[in-house]
Design an enzyme around this catalytic site. Sequence first.
Site, PDB file in Angstrom:
ATOM      1  N   ASP A 187       0.838  -1.202   0.000  1.00  0.00           N
ATOM      2  CA  ASP A 187       0.000   0.000   0.000  1.00  0.00           C
ATOM      3  C   ASP A 187       0.875   1.255   0.000  1.00  0.00           C
ATOM      4  O   ASP A 187       2.081   1.204   0.291  1.00  0.00           O
ATOM      5  CB  ASP A 187      -0.882  -0.046   1.258  1.00  0.00           C
ATOM      6  CG  ASP A 187      -2.174   0.734   1.112  1.00  0.00           C
ATOM      7  OD1 ASP A 187      -2.302   1.529   0.163  1.00  0.00           O
ATOM      8  OD2 ASP A 187      -3.052   0.561   1.980  1.00  0.00           O
TER       9      ASP A 187
ATOM     10  N   ASP B  62     -10.543   2.202  -3.328  1.00  0.00           N
ATOM     11  CA  ASP B  62     -11.100   1.953  -1.993  1.00  0.00           C
ATOM     12  C   ASP B  62     -12.618   2.008  -2.022  1.00  0.00           C
ATOM     13  O   ASP B  62     -13.269   1.673  -1.035  1.00  0.00           O
ATOM     14  CB  ASP B  62     -10.584   3.005  -1.002  1.00  0.00           C
ATOM     15  CG  ASP B  62      -9.252   2.590  -0.412  1.00  0.00           C
ATOM     16  OD1 ASP B  62      -8.825   1.449  -0.639  1.00  0.00           O
ATOM     17  OD2 ASP B  62      -8.643   3.424   0.285  1.00  0.00           O
TER      18      ASP B  62
HETATM   19  C1  DGJ Z   1      -5.813   1.783   1.999  1.00  0.00           C
HETATM   20  C2  DGJ Z   1      -6.154   0.589   1.158  1.00  0.00           C
HETATM   21  O1  DGJ Z   1      -6.626   0.971  -0.079  1.00  0.00           O
HETATM   22  C3  DGJ Z   1      -7.160  -0.268   1.919  1.00  0.00           C
HETATM   23  O2  DGJ Z   1      -7.570  -1.341   1.126  1.00  0.00           O
HETATM   24  C4  DGJ Z   1      -6.527  -0.733   3.189  1.00  0.00           C
HETATM   25  O3  DGJ Z   1      -5.456  -1.596   2.899  1.00  0.00           O
HETATM   26  C5  DGJ Z   1      -6.053   0.451   4.005  1.00  0.00           C
HETATM   27  N1  DGJ Z   1      -5.246   1.361   3.247  1.00  0.00           N
HETATM   28  C6  DGJ Z   1      -5.277  -0.002   5.209  1.00  0.00           C
HETATM   29  O4  DGJ Z   1      -4.743   1.044   5.898  1.00  0.00           O
END
Ligand code: DGJ
Length: 732
Positions: A477, A547
């Site tokens: 990430d 997200d």
């Molecule tokens: C952002 C990501 O896009 C989510 O799927 C998740 O992994 C969160 N960060 C975790 O902090």
Amino acid sequence: MNIIWHSKSKQYHLYNDKISYILGVSPVGELEGIYFGKKVHDKEDFSYVEYRYMLPNVAVDPDTESYSCELNRQEYPSFGTTDFGTEAFDIELPNGSRVSSFTYKEHRIYKGKESLKGLPATYASEDEAMTLEVTLEDEVARMMLILTYTIFDRYPVVTRHATFINNASDVTKLRKALSVCLDLPDQGYQWMQFSGAWARERIPQIKDLSSGSVLIESKRGVSSANQNPFVILKRLETDEFNGEAIGFSFVYSGNFVAQAECDTFGRTRMLMGINPDRFTWPLEKGERFETPEVVIAMTDRGLNDLSQTYHRLYNNNLVRGKWKNQPRPILINNWEATFMDFTEERILSIAEKAKKAGVELFVLDDGWFGERNDDFAGLGDWIENPEKLPQGMKGLARKMNAMGLKFGFWIEPEMVNPDSNLFRRHPDWALSTPGRKASLGRHQMVLDYSREEVVDYIYGMLKKVIADAPISYIKWDMNRSLTEVYSTALPPEQQGMVYHKYVLGVYSLYERLRQDYPDILFESCSSGGNRFDAGMLYYAPQAWCSDNTDSIDRVRIQYGTSYGYPISSIGAHVSAVPNQQTGRNVPISTRANVAYFGTFGYELDLNHITDEEFEEVKEQIAFMKANRELLQFGRFYRLRSPFEKDQAAWIVVSEDGKRAIFGLYCMKSNVNMLPGFLKLAGLKDDLLYKLGEGEYYGDELMNLGVPIGKLGSGGLTTGQDFISYVELLEAD
Ligand code: DGJ
């Protein structure tokens, strides 16, 4: 495929059975563009396309007295002589001059394609591609410039990049070094970009070109959700099935610029590369700078055809290793189910239920390390939290394996929280400008990946966690943009290198982990789709697309993403309702019907759904297992755009045309309308396809269309929002 050098006319013709790319050495020795488009016959001399006019206000070369760069198409234009358009590069000599002129010195033509050092790029065997490298020299600057062109055999694709070498004893500053310039002879194009923001990534936008420039860029240190480094120039009449278009895809994950400039003479100049804003790269004697690559693809058969070229090229010649063309495991991720509030027991209970449904891989998301119980602390401390993982990652991974699940976990290795042991020990390892406040994003700072020791340290920490645990997957990430970009390890004159060095640092860590663990499936992520680009696909064959897991919004996001990126790369999951981002209640069937056209997984606790829904989930997983190869690697066609209509549709078709799956989605109901027909694409006219209870010829399905009212129980006549259909077509 071939590359011909016509020594008399000093022209090169790169061609395959679909396209021709013709360029030559101009009368002043620079490289000029002659043609890029559908394949044409080869000829000794195409110089009739050159203009030799003395027009008012046009500067000409003093030797020829008739040749002006401004009137002729340039391959990699400089600024300061006779071209006044936007330049492809800018060098500052020790005497302060920023004028340059690179002229032909030699060339090399070879089979295959060489890799770019430390950078992602498409690759090809000797049978798959041929490469031309033209070396040019600026004698005053004592610099060399190599322009590299690769033509692929099977695809209407040419890749390009540039390399600068300084032979002077003094330092020369590279202030701009784009990867590509393509001068096109007219302005009859529309510009198509893929823009958005967090949770609404890669939404197509079309603009008419007219005198002046259209420009998109990123200055965030990542390619960004705001503007994607992929642009299409299409003819006005071009649609999904007909017409010409040229795509430009940047194989890079940092700051970029893409620009189309329409000049006063009715032509279009397309430029793409590293954003020159905040970029300066000093070159000492003997040093070289290699730009990343741009993949240029063209079609005369519409945007679906263009996208299919990128899908196939990226699946076959960009993604590497074990996961190349491999159907992806069906995973469950605990993020939306638990966020950071979990125990091993809770994780195992989610896993057990998922296993019963047929899930193959468990992904432990954020919160397993350091003091990470909320997003204020812990990033940088890549050591298991014993309260959450009593036997460490190894212990949990083994329990998962014993249950019959593969296991993987989440990292955000480029970041550090001020509240972390790493930051307390090494505050100078975070990017920040001396004497200024350091902006925070999600309460975190960005590690200075331009420094090798920082990358080495994180590598060491991650290796300890991965080393003896059976790890099959890693989600990488990256949750904020870069600000106050300054490296305390570099002298003032090298601060302009930091953004690019940062990206190189990220790539180097990816590469080391890939080499050490070739079987691990990497999924890139950046607050969802903030770094969804071709550069990342070289290291991580799939990317968490957004997200926003609301399937109605996801139809739009995945539809937009499909223009430049393969379905196998699009991370897509079924999540809980009401959706956490939008509050929408979408049936679980539609949530799955959207996620099938991606890598497919679940992002919820299956213990919290009804028994009926659980039975449905089992069927969804069985369907995905039986069809994922087709869904992820089949020929994908967009059929109905969610940006134009209240319904969206797409289809994937197998290479032999005998199997296909289409998806139809009702984004918003239209009461008291006839359900109508959905015209499919990509099928074989003469094959008889089974669809539900009926049988239809391919030509029927593509011309009369599927009677939507016959789908499911009553089809879209019920007027419900958010219903959808996914149907399999099979012919003998
Ligand atoms: C952002 C990501 O896009 C989510 O799927 C998740 O992994 C969160 N960060 C975790 O902090």
